[in-house]
Design an enzyme around this catalytic site. Structure first.
Site, mmCIF file in Angstrom:
data_model
loop_
_atom_site.group_PDB
_atom_site.id
_atom_site.type_symbol
_atom_site.label_atom_id
_atom_site.label_comp_id
_atom_site.label_asym_id
_atom_site.label_seq_id
_atom_site.Cartn_x
_atom_site.Cartn_y
_atom_site.Cartn_z
ATOM 1 N N ALA A 10 -12.934 -0.635 1.373
ATOM 2 C CA ALA A 10 -11.914 -0.209 2.339
ATOM 3 C C ALA A 10 -11.213 -1.378 3.003
ATOM 4 O O ALA A 10 -10.068 -1.247 3.449
ATOM 5 C CB ALA A 10 -12.566 0.638 3.426
ATOM 6 N N LYS A 54 2.783 -3.446 10.862
ATOM 7 C CA LYS A 54 1.470 -3.459 11.494
ATOM 8 C C LYS A 54 1.635 -3.981 12.911
ATOM 9 O O LYS A 54 2.528 -4.802 13.171
ATOM 10 C CB LYS A 54 0.536 -4.398 10.718
ATOM 11 N N ALA A 77 -15.908 -3.856 5.920
ATOM 12 C CA ALA A 77 -15.929 -4.424 7.280
ATOM 13 C C ALA A 77 -14.538 -4.989 7.564
ATOM 14 O O ALA A 77 -13.546 -4.313 7.347
ATOM 15 C CB ALA A 77 -17.026 -5.480 7.368
ATOM 16 N N LYS A 98 0.833 -1.217 0.000
ATOM 17 C CA LYS A 98 0.000 0.000 0.000
ATOM 18 C C LYS A 98 0.865 1.263 0.000
ATOM 19 O O LYS A 98 0.641 2.189 -0.785
ATOM 20 C CB LYS A 98 -0.910 -0.002 1.232
ATOM 21 N N ASN A 153 -9.051 -4.240 4.360
ATOM 22 C CA ASN A 153 -7.747 -4.821 4.024
ATOM 23 C C ASN A 153 -7.927 -6.315 3.812
ATOM 24 O O ASN A 153 -8.640 -6.968 4.570
ATOM 25 C CB ASN A 153 -6.758 -4.607 5.178
ATOM 26 N N THR A 175 -9.599 7.870 3.927
ATOM 27 C CA THR A 175 -9.709 6.525 3.356
ATOM 28 C C THR A 175 -10.961 6.447 2.486
ATOM 29 O O THR A 175 -10.938 5.904 1.373
ATOM 30 C CB THR A 175 -9.785 5.466 4.482
HETATM 31 N N1 LIG Z 1 -9.969 3.445 9.224
HETATM 32 C C1 LIG Z 1 -9.198 3.627 8.147
HETATM 33 O O1 LIG Z 1 -8.825 4.755 7.809
HETATM 34 C C2 LIG Z 1 -8.821 2.441 7.300
HETATM 35 C C3 LIG Z 1 -7.780 2.594 6.375
HETATM 36 C C4 LIG Z 1 -7.469 1.521 5.526
HETATM 37 C C5 LIG Z 1 -8.170 0.335 5.641
HETATM 38 N N2 LIG Z 1 -9.165 0.225 6.576
HETATM 39 C C6 LIG Z 1 -9.898 -1.033 6.638
HETATM 40 O O2 LIG Z 1 -11.281 -0.778 6.377
HETATM 41 C C7 LIG Z 1 -12.096 -1.669 7.134
HETATM 42 C C8 LIG Z 1 -13.065 -0.864 7.989
HETATM 43 O O3 LIG Z 1 -12.330 -0.019 8.865
HETATM 44 P P1 LIG Z 1 -13.095 0.903 9.931
HETATM 45 O O4 LIG Z 1 -12.061 1.779 10.526
HETATM 46 O O5 LIG Z 1 -14.302 1.509 9.301
HETATM 47 O O6 LIG Z 1 -13.542 -0.186 10.994
HETATM 48 P P2 LIG Z 1 -14.772 -0.096 12.029
HETATM 49 O O7 LIG Z 1 -14.509 -1.128 13.071
HETATM 50 O O8 LIG Z 1 -15.015 1.307 12.436
HETATM 51 O O9 LIG Z 1 -16.016 -0.552 11.139
HETATM 52 C C9 LIG Z 1 -16.207 -1.858 10.712
HETATM 53 C C10 LIG Z 1 -17.711 -2.086 10.652
HETATM 54 O O10 LIG Z 1 -17.924 -3.363 10.090
HETATM 55 C C11 LIG Z 1 -18.917 -4.051 10.839
HETATM 56 N N3 LIG Z 1 -18.665 -5.473 10.671
HETATM 57 C C12 LIG Z 1 -17.668 -6.232 11.187
HETATM 58 N N4 LIG Z 1 -17.747 -7.487 10.741
HETATM 59 C C13 LIG Z 1 -18.806 -7.529 9.903
HETATM 60 C C14 LIG Z 1 -19.390 -8.538 9.115
HETATM 61 N N5 LIG Z 1 -18.893 -9.786 9.103
HETATM 62 N N6 LIG Z 1 -20.474 -8.221 8.379
HETATM 63 C C15 LIG Z 1 -20.985 -6.975 8.375
HETATM 64 N N7 LIG Z 1 -20.481 -5.963 9.118
HETATM 65 C C16 LIG Z 1 -19.395 -6.250 9.859
HETATM 66 C C17 LIG Z 1 -18.747 -3.547 12.249
HETATM 67 O O11 LIG Z 1 -19.949 -3.698 13.006
HETATM 68 C C18 LIG Z 1 -18.394 -2.073 12.018
HETATM 69 O O12 LIG Z 1 -19.539 -1.244 11.951
HETATM 70 C C19 LIG Z 1 -11.114 -2.545 7.931
HETATM 71 O O13 LIG Z 1 -10.862 -3.724 7.220
HETATM 72 C C20 LIG Z 1 -9.853 -1.695 7.983
HETATM 73 O O14 LIG Z 1 -8.690 -2.479 8.127
HETATM 74 C C21 LIG Z 1 -9.505 1.240 7.389
#
Ligand SMILES: NC(=O)c1ccc[n+]([C@@H]2O[C@H](COP(=O)([O-])OP(=O)(O)OC[C@H]3O[C@@H](n4cnc5c(N)ncnc54)[C@H](O)[C@@H]3O)[C@@H](O)[C@H]2O)c1
Length: 349
Positions: free
Chosen positions: A260, A78, A239, A66, A262, A151
């Site tokens: 989003a 990480k 998610a 990335k 990973n 993001t």
């Molecule tokens: N926060 C960032 O800036 C960022 C940057 C790059 C990648 N990501 C990736 O994006 C994804 C989301 O990040 P986030 O910060 O929004 O996380 P978060 O925990 O705030 O949100 C994740 C959401 O997904 C839901 N969820 C979890 N498992 C689920 C499933 N099996 N089915 C349906 N819903 C489900 C949760 O209830 C939650 O509302 C992650 O994989 C994270 O690694 C985030």
């Protein structure tokens, strides 16, 4: 490393347990070829240390790709923490975060952390008590805060690029997008998609959250069960990882996947299997790089204008990778990985 379900090619891995607070976790440094390894700190209810280690290794490797693909002079790393229930109390959590900071400090700047799933800008304040190798503290403390809105910008750009490439859509007006997971990033993706005229379906294990986001932005909340195979043009997995398994592919009705999460694909060949089924998979590490551009700016000294410029460049880059893949008959994932590795190889030569 037998029993660890990932390729082990990392520079350094630290497994730690702070006996005073009970904080237990892993820091994985995959590569420092381009600069200090940077990637967020995840707190999750892993089934055990092996699962946590596997996740840290995979996520660290993805951060190398990335950061390289985003043109950042940062390597990939990480950290993950095992949620044993001991993080719930605010004081205990702050003490544990301080202990995590001490582990990061011992790495001497080879790894820089920031927030990720399960951690917050406030947690970064606890870590900063023990090390300066941390980004994403709250804005009022001089940090850049939550990276999620940035993001969401590159994710939405990737959805547009995918829709243009696969559906010939000049805009997102009327394009039906399914957002799985409406947490920090997903809710901003929903907001941006609705601003751009997309029709949005969404689902989240947290049903009240799904309802709330749907009502706020005029989207349709659906149950999680069956969501992946609902009628939609674009699926945006936002998610946690490994949502899409090969056995889902025959039932998918979307033509594009861009989100989003990973590592949203379950296996190393899933991107090829999707391509074989006519589904355009936009590599996750291209789509979700906005957050690391935003927090990486603290390490690399970018101002707000430079962050904005690099977000636009990243979105254009994603469109370029999709166009190059289409022109050569390659799978975008392979094009993007080869390009990211070439940049690392050039820096290492
Ligand atoms: N926060 C960032 O800036 C960022 C940057 C790059 C990648 N990501 C990736 O994006 C994804 C989301 O990040 P986030 O910060 O929004 O996380 P978060 O925990 O705030 O949100 C994740 C959401 O997904 C839901 N969820 C979890 N498992 C689920 C499933 N099996 N089915 C349906 N819903 C489900 C949760 O209830 C939650 O509302 C992650 O994989 C994270 O690694 C985030």
């Amino acid at each position: 490393m037998s029993g660890i379900d990932t390729e082990f090619e990392h520079e350094q891995v630290e497994v730690f347990r702070d006996t005073a607070t009970g904080a237990t976790g892993v820091v994985a440094i995959h590569s420092t070829a381009l600069g200090p390894a940077m990637g967020g700190l995840r707190l999750a209810a892993y089934s055990g240390l092996t699962a946590a280690l596997t996740d840290a290794l995979r996520l660290a490797r993805a951060m190398t790709l990335k950061n390289s693909a985003a043109g950042l002079d940062l390597g990939g790393g990480k950290a993950v923490l095992l949620d044993d229930g001991g993080w719930a109390d605010a004081d205990a959590r702050a003490a544990r975060m301080h202990a995590v900071g001490a582990v990061i400090e011992q790495l001497g700047g080879r790894y820089v952390t920031a927030e990720d799933v399960g951690t917050t800008p406030e947690d970064m304040v606890g870590i900063a008590g023990a090390t300066r190798h941390v980004a994403g503290q709250p804005v009022e403390r001089g940090g850049r805060g939550d990276p999620s809105p940035w993001t969401a910008r590159t994710v939405t750009g990737a959805i547009s690029a995918g829709a243009r490439q696969r559906l010939g859509a000049d805009s997102l007006v009327g394009v039906r997008v399914g957002v799985l997971g409406v947490g920090h990033v997903g809710r901003h993706v929903v907001a941006l998609l609705r601003e751009q005229g997309a029709e949005v379906l969404l689902a989240d294990l947290d049903t009240p959250r799904a309802q709330d986001v749907a009502e706020r932005y005029g989207a349709h909340a659906l149950p999680v069960a069956g969501f992946l195979t609902s009628e939609m043009d674009v699926l945006a997995p936002c998610a946690l990882g490994e949502a899409i398994h090969e056995e889902h592919i025959a039932e998918l009705r979307c033509k594009v996947i861009a989100g989003a999460a990973n590592n949203p694909l379950a296996g190393p060949d899933t991107a090829h299997a999707l391509a074989g089924a006519g589904v355009l998979y936009v590599p996750d590490f291209l789509a979700n790089c906005g957050g690391i551009i935003h927090v990486g700016a603290e390490v690399l000294g970018f101002d707000d204008a430079e962050v904005e410029r690099r977000i636009d460049v990243a979105v254009a880059h994603t469109a370029g990778v999709l166009a190059q893949a289409a022109a050569t008959g390659a799978v975008p994932q392979d094009v993007a990985v080869a390009e990211a590795r070439a940049r690392i190889a050039a820096a290492s030569a």
